[in-house]
Write a protein that holds these residues in place. Structure first.
Motif, mmCIF file in Angstrom:
data_model
loop_
_atom_site.group_PDB
_atom_site.id
_atom_site.type_symbol
_atom_site.label_atom_id
_atom_site.label_comp_id
_atom_site.label_asym_id
_atom_site.label_seq_id
_atom_site.Cartn_x
_atom_site.Cartn_y
_atom_site.Cartn_z
ATOM 1 N N GLU A 199 0.826 -1.207 0.000
ATOM 2 C CA GLU A 199 0.000 0.000 0.000
ATOM 3 C C GLU A 199 0.864 1.264 0.000
ATOM 4 N N THR A 200 1.891 1.285 0.833
ATOM 5 C CA THR A 200 2.789 2.441 0.880
ATOM 6 C C THR A 200 3.465 2.654 -0.473
ATOM 7 N N ALA A 201 3.870 1.576 -1.109
ATOM 8 C CA ALA A 201 4.507 1.687 -2.422
ATOM 9 C C ALA A 201 3.542 2.286 -3.443
ATOM 10 N N TRP A 202 2.282 1.875 -3.388
ATOM 11 C CA TRP A 202 1.286 2.428 -4.303
ATOM 12 C C TRP A 202 0.976 3.882 -3.981
ATOM 13 N N VAL A 203 0.940 4.220 -2.705
ATOM 14 C CA VAL A 203 0.725 5.621 -2.327
ATOM 15 C C VAL A 203 1.842 6.485 -2.905
ATOM 16 N N GLU A 204 3.071 6.025 -2.782
ATOM 17 C CA GLU A 204 4.214 6.757 -3.343
ATOM 18 C C GLU A 204 4.101 6.873 -4.860
ATOM 19 N N THR A 205 3.744 5.780 -5.497
ATOM 20 C CA THR A 205 3.628 5.773 -6.961
ATOM 21 C C THR A 205 2.552 6.737 -7.428
ATOM 22 N N TYR A 206 1.361 6.622 -6.840
ATOM 23 C CA TYR A 206 0.284 7.497 -7.252
ATOM 24 C C TYR A 206 0.615 8.955 -6.935
ATOM 25 N N GLY A 207 1.230 9.190 -5.792
ATOM 26 C CA GLY A 207 1.625 10.551 -5.438
ATOM 27 C C GLY A 207 2.576 11.146 -6.457
ATOM 28 N N LEU A 208 3.548 10.364 -6.869
ATOM 29 C CA LEU A 208 4.510 10.823 -7.875
ATOM 30 C C LEU A 208 3.813 11.128 -9.191
#
Length: 138
Positions: free
Chosen positions: A116-125
Motif C-alpha cells: 500500500e505504501t509503495a502504491w501511495v508513493e507511486t500514485y503521489g509521484l
C-alpha cells in the motif's frame, strides 16, 4: 520511490492484470461512490472501453517506473489531456483513494502495508507530475 517500492508495485500489479476488467469496474464504482462530482466527466462514454484504457495506462506507468525519464513526458501529456476533459485538482485525491481501495479488493491479503505504501508513493509521484504539467501551462 525506492527500488523495492517499484518492485512491489510491479509485482502487485501483475496480480491485478488478469482481473483488469473487474478491477476497472470496481474502480469506477468506488470513484463515483466517493466522488459523485466525477460522474459527469464520463457521461456518454463507453465505460468498458474507458476501463480498458485506464488499466492500459496504469500498466504503462507501472512498467515505466524503472525509466522515469522516459515516463515523465507521457504522464505530463496525460495530465494535460485530463485537464482538457475537465478534471479538477480535487479529483486527484478521490481517484487515488478509489485506486487504493480497488487494489485492496483485488489483492486481498497480498495488499500488505508495504505494498500500500509503495502504491501511495507511486500514485503521489504520478499525480504530482500530471498536476505540475497543468500548472506550467497556465
Amino acid at each position: 520511490m525506492t527500488p523495492q517500492q517499484i518492485v512491489l508495485v510491479q509485482q502487485s500489479f501483475a496480480k491485478v492484470e488478469p482481473i483488469a476488467d473487474t478491477a476497472a469496474s470496481l474502480f469506477y464504482q468506488r470513484l463515483f461512490e466517493i466522488d459523485p462530482s466525477a460522474l459527469p466527466l464520463f457521461r456518454g462514454g463507453n465505460m468498458e472501453q474507458q476501463g480498458r484504457r485506464l488499466m492500459q495506462m496504469i500498466a504503462v506507468a507501472v512498467k515505466g517506473l524503472n525509466q522515469l525519464d522516459d515516463l515523465v513526458p507521457a504522464v505530463q501529456a496525460l495530465g494535460r489531456r485530463h485537464a482538457g476533459y475537465g478534471v479538477l485538482p480535487q479529483h486527484y485525491s478521490t481517484v487515488g483513494a478509489a485506486l487504493l481501495w480497488t487494489l485492496g479488493q483485488g489483492l486481498g491479503p497480498a495488499f500488505t502495508p508495504e505494498v500500500e505504501t509503495a502504491w501511495v508513493e507511486t500514485y503521489g509521484l504520478l499525480s504530482t507530475v500530471m498536476q505540475e504539467a497543468i500548472a506550467k501551462d497556465r
